[in-house]
Design a protein around this motif. Structure first.
Motif, PDB file in Angstrom:
ATOM      1  N   LEU A 142       0.323  -0.920  -0.155  1.00 10.27           N
ATOM      2  CA  LEU A 142       0.017   0.500   0.124  1.00 10.27           C
ATOM      3  C   LEU A 142       1.383   1.391  -0.046  1.00 10.27           C
ATOM      4  CD1 LEU A 142      -2.688   1.262   0.574  1.00 10.27           C
ATOM      5  CD2 LEU A 142      -2.604   1.124   2.514  1.00 10.27           C
ATOM      6  N   THR A 143       1.129   1.550  -1.307  1.00 13.20           N
ATOM      7  CA  THR A 143       2.261   2.644  -1.398  1.00 13.20           C
ATOM      8  C   THR A 143       1.047   3.980  -1.131  1.00 13.20           C
ATOM      9  OG1 THR A 143       1.497   2.779  -3.461  1.00 13.20           O
ATOM     10  CG2 THR A 143       2.916   1.524  -3.340  1.00 13.20           C
ATOM     11  N   LEU A 144       1.520   4.869  -0.850  1.00 12.87           N
ATOM     12  CA  LEU A 144       1.674   6.514  -0.597  1.00 12.87           C
ATOM     13  C   LEU A 144       0.263   6.707  -1.540  1.00 12.87           C
ATOM     14  CD1 LEU A 144       1.298   8.382   1.525  1.00 12.87           C
ATOM     15  CD2 LEU A 144       3.476   9.932   0.749  1.00 12.87           C
ATOM     16  N   ARG A 145       0.828   6.376  -2.594  1.00 12.33           N
ATOM     17  CA  ARG A 145       0.595   7.126  -3.964  1.00 12.33           C
ATOM     18  C   ARG A 145      -0.851   6.496  -4.250  1.00 12.33           C
ATOM     19  NH1 ARG A 145       3.278   7.509  -9.344  1.00 12.33           N
ATOM     20  NH2 ARG A 145       4.140   9.376  -8.658  1.00 12.33           N
ATOM     21  N   ARG A 146      -1.061   5.086  -3.649  1.00 11.00           N
ATOM     22  CA  ARG A 146      -2.263   4.457  -3.740  1.00 11.00           C
ATOM     23  C   ARG A 146      -3.250   4.671  -2.841  1.00 11.00           C
ATOM     24  NH1 ARG A 146      -1.432  -2.053  -4.273  1.00 11.00           N
ATOM     25  NH2 ARG A 146      -1.268  -0.957  -6.286  1.00 11.00           N
ATOM     26  N   LEU A 147      -2.819   4.745  -1.097  1.00 13.67           N
ATOM     27  CA  LEU A 147      -3.172   5.810  -0.106  1.00 13.67           C
ATOM     28  C   LEU A 147      -3.810   6.969  -0.780  1.00 13.67           C
ATOM     29  CD1 LEU A 147      -4.345   5.516   2.705  1.00 13.67           C
ATOM     30  CD2 LEU A 147      -1.896   6.378   3.180  1.00 13.67           C
ATOM     31  N   ALA A 148      -3.378   7.760  -1.712  1.00  8.68           N
ATOM     32  CA  ALA A 148      -3.627   9.168  -1.421  1.00  8.68           C
ATOM     33  C   ALA A 148      -4.976   9.287  -2.440  1.00  8.68           C
ATOM     34  CB  ALA A 148      -2.461   9.709  -2.781  1.00  8.68           C
TER      35      ALA A 148
ATOM     36  N   TYR B 212      -7.699   6.576  -3.070  1.00  7.98           N
ATOM     37  CA  TYR B 212      -7.696   5.730  -2.245  1.00  7.98           C
ATOM     38  C   TYR B 212      -8.568   7.384  -1.375  1.00  7.98           C
ATOM     39  CZ  TYR B 212      -6.711   0.677  -3.100  1.00  7.98           C
ATOM     40  OH  TYR B 212      -6.463   0.020  -3.748  1.00  7.98           O
ATOM     41  N   LEU B 213      -7.812   7.637  -0.519  1.00  4.00           N
ATOM     42  CA  LEU B 213      -8.563   9.037  -0.081  1.00  4.00           C
ATOM     43  C   LEU B 213      -9.446   9.914  -1.009  1.00  4.00           C
ATOM     44  CD1 LEU B 213      -8.644  10.417   2.725  1.00  4.00           C
ATOM     45  CD2 LEU B 213      -6.507  11.568   1.973  1.00  4.00           C
ATOM     46  N   ALA B 214      -8.507   9.924  -2.251  1.00  5.47           N
ATOM     47  CA  ALA B 214      -9.078  11.417  -3.332  1.00  5.47           C
ATOM     48  C   ALA B 214     -10.646  10.469  -3.535  1.00  5.47           C
ATOM     49  CB  ALA B 214      -8.128  10.929  -4.116  1.00  5.47           C
ATOM     50  N   CYS B 215     -10.306   9.377  -4.018  1.00  5.29           N
ATOM     51  CA  CYS B 215     -12.012   8.635  -4.469  1.00  5.29           C
ATOM     52  C   CYS B 215     -12.703   8.445  -3.227  1.00  5.29           C
ATOM     53  CB  CYS B 215     -11.145   7.130  -4.578  1.00  5.29           C
ATOM     54  SG  CYS B 215     -11.173   6.916  -6.395  1.00  5.29           S
ATOM     55  N   GLY B 216     -12.820   8.702  -2.202  1.00  5.60           N
ATOM     56  CA  GLY B 216     -13.343   8.508  -0.867  1.00  5.60           C
ATOM     57  C   GLY B 216     -14.282   9.794  -0.979  1.00  5.60           C
ATOM     58  N   LEU B 217     -12.928  10.721  -1.175  1.00  4.47           N
ATOM     59  CA  LEU B 217     -14.061  11.672  -0.355  1.00  4.47           C
ATOM     60  C   LEU B 217     -14.855  12.741  -2.095  1.00  4.47           C
ATOM     61  CD1 LEU B 217     -10.783  13.548   1.177  1.00  4.47           C
ATOM     62  CD2 LEU B 217     -12.710  13.305   2.014  1.00  4.47           C
ATOM     63  N   LEU B 218     -14.450  12.361  -3.217  1.00  2.62           N
ATOM     64  CA  LEU B 218     -15.214  12.741  -4.623  1.00  2.62           C
ATOM     65  C   LEU B 218     -16.304  12.166  -4.333  1.00  2.62           C
ATOM     66  CD1 LEU B 218     -14.932  14.237  -6.177  1.00  2.62           C
ATOM     67  CD2 LEU B 218     -13.794  12.271  -8.114  1.00  2.62           C
ATOM     68  N   GLY B 219     -16.029  10.659  -3.799  1.00  2.00           N
ATOM     69  CA  GLY B 219     -17.678   9.502  -3.976  1.00  2.00           C
ATOM     70  C   GLY B 219     -18.860  10.902  -2.622  1.00  2.00           C
ATOM     71  N   GLY B 220     -17.634  10.856  -1.502  1.00  2.00           N
ATOM     72  CA  GLY B 220     -19.306  11.750  -0.494  1.00  2.00           C
ATOM     73  C   GLY B 220     -19.294  13.031  -0.582  1.00  2.00           C
ATOM     74  N   ALA B 221     -17.960  13.383  -1.507  1.00  2.00           N
ATOM     75  CA  ALA B 221     -18.942  14.986  -2.095  1.00  2.00           C
ATOM     76  C   ALA B 221     -20.415  14.913  -3.206  1.00  2.00           C
ATOM     77  CB  ALA B 221     -17.469  16.146  -2.401  1.00  2.00           C
ATOM     78  N   LEU B 222     -19.525  13.783  -4.086  1.00  2.00           N
ATOM     79  CA  LEU B 222     -21.206  13.500  -4.774  1.00  2.00           C
ATOM     80  C   LEU B 222     -21.973  13.818  -4.398  1.00  2.00           C
ATOM     81  CD1 LEU B 222     -21.875  13.445  -7.993  1.00  2.00           C
ATOM     82  CD2 LEU B 222     -21.177  11.582  -7.982  1.00  2.00           C
ATOM     83  N   VAL B 223     -22.060  12.657  -3.277  1.00  2.00           N
ATOM     84  CA  VAL B 223     -23.381  12.367  -2.643  1.00  2.00           C
ATOM     85  C   VAL B 223     -24.620  13.295  -2.112  1.00  2.00           C
ATOM     86  CG1 VAL B 223     -24.488  10.854  -0.926  1.00  2.00           C
ATOM     87  CG2 VAL B 223     -22.830   9.623  -2.371  1.00  2.00           C
ATOM     88  N   GLY B 224     -22.935  13.968  -1.733  1.00  2.00           N
ATOM     89  CA  GLY B 224     -23.677  15.208  -0.238  1.00  2.00           C
ATOM     90  C   GLY B 224     -24.903  16.341  -1.796  1.00  2.00           C
ATOM     91  N   LEU B 225     -23.883  16.208  -2.851  1.00  2.00           N
ATOM     92  CA  LEU B 225     -24.242  17.258  -3.877  1.00  2.00           C
ATOM     93  C   LEU B 225     -25.961  16.735  -4.272  1.00  2.00           C
ATOM     94  CD1 LEU B 225     -24.179  19.750  -5.833  1.00  2.00           C
ATOM     95  CD2 LEU B 225     -22.723  18.408  -7.480  1.00  2.00           C
ATOM     96  N   VAL B 226     -26.360  15.465  -4.876  1.00  2.00           N
ATOM     97  CA  VAL B 226     -27.385  14.812  -4.718  1.00  2.00           C
ATOM     98  C   VAL B 226     -27.728  14.879  -3.958  1.00  2.00           C
ATOM     99  CG1 VAL B 226     -28.253  12.813  -5.546  1.00  2.00           C
ATOM    100  CG2 VAL B 226     -26.067  13.440  -6.513  1.00  2.00           C
ATOM    101  N   TRP B 227     -27.484  14.864  -2.959  1.00  2.00           N
ATOM    102  CA  TRP B 227     -28.620  15.308  -1.542  1.00  2.00           C
ATOM    103  C   TRP B 227     -29.164  16.317  -1.605  1.00  2.00           C
ATOM    104  CZ3 TRP B 227     -28.239  17.630   3.262  1.00  2.00           C
ATOM    105  CH2 TRP B 227     -29.129  17.965   3.979  1.00  2.00           C
TER     106      TRP B 227
END
Length: 92
Positions: free
Chosen positions: A63-69, A71-86
């Motif tokens: 689990l490299t730092l690039r891969r961890l970053a 995963y974190l970016a995808c999670g934040l982007l997904g959360g922002a998208l769900v928040g926008l739709v809501w």
């Protein structure tokens, strides 16, 4: 055929025995005591070699730092998208 040679062995046990129980390293006969090499340093080098082997050959073990970053970016982007739709569905 068994030869009458004594070898020093380092056994590194796996913390997760799903794939491997242990790794066995044969220590060079001139390694012990050379330039002040201690038993702890030999064990640390064996653990590092086993870790590098797993990271290179087992998918998902590294689990490299690039891969961890990523995963974190995808999670934040997904959360922002769900928040926008809501938000959009609540005001309409």
């Amino acid at each position: 055929m068994v030869k009458g040679v004594t070898r020093q062995v380092v056994m590194v046990r796996s913390p997760d025995a799903e794939l491997f129980e242990q790794a066995i390293f044969l220590v060079r006969s001139d390694a012990v005591g050379r330039d002040g090499v201690t038993d702890e340093e030999i064990l640390q080098q064996a653990r590092a070699a086993a870790g590098r082997y797993m990271a290179e050959r087992v998918p998902g073990a590294k689990l490299t730092l690039r891969r961890l970053a990523a995963y974190l970016a995808c999670g934040l982007l997904g959360g922002a998208l769900v928040g926008l739709v809501w938000f959009l569905t609540s005001i309409l």
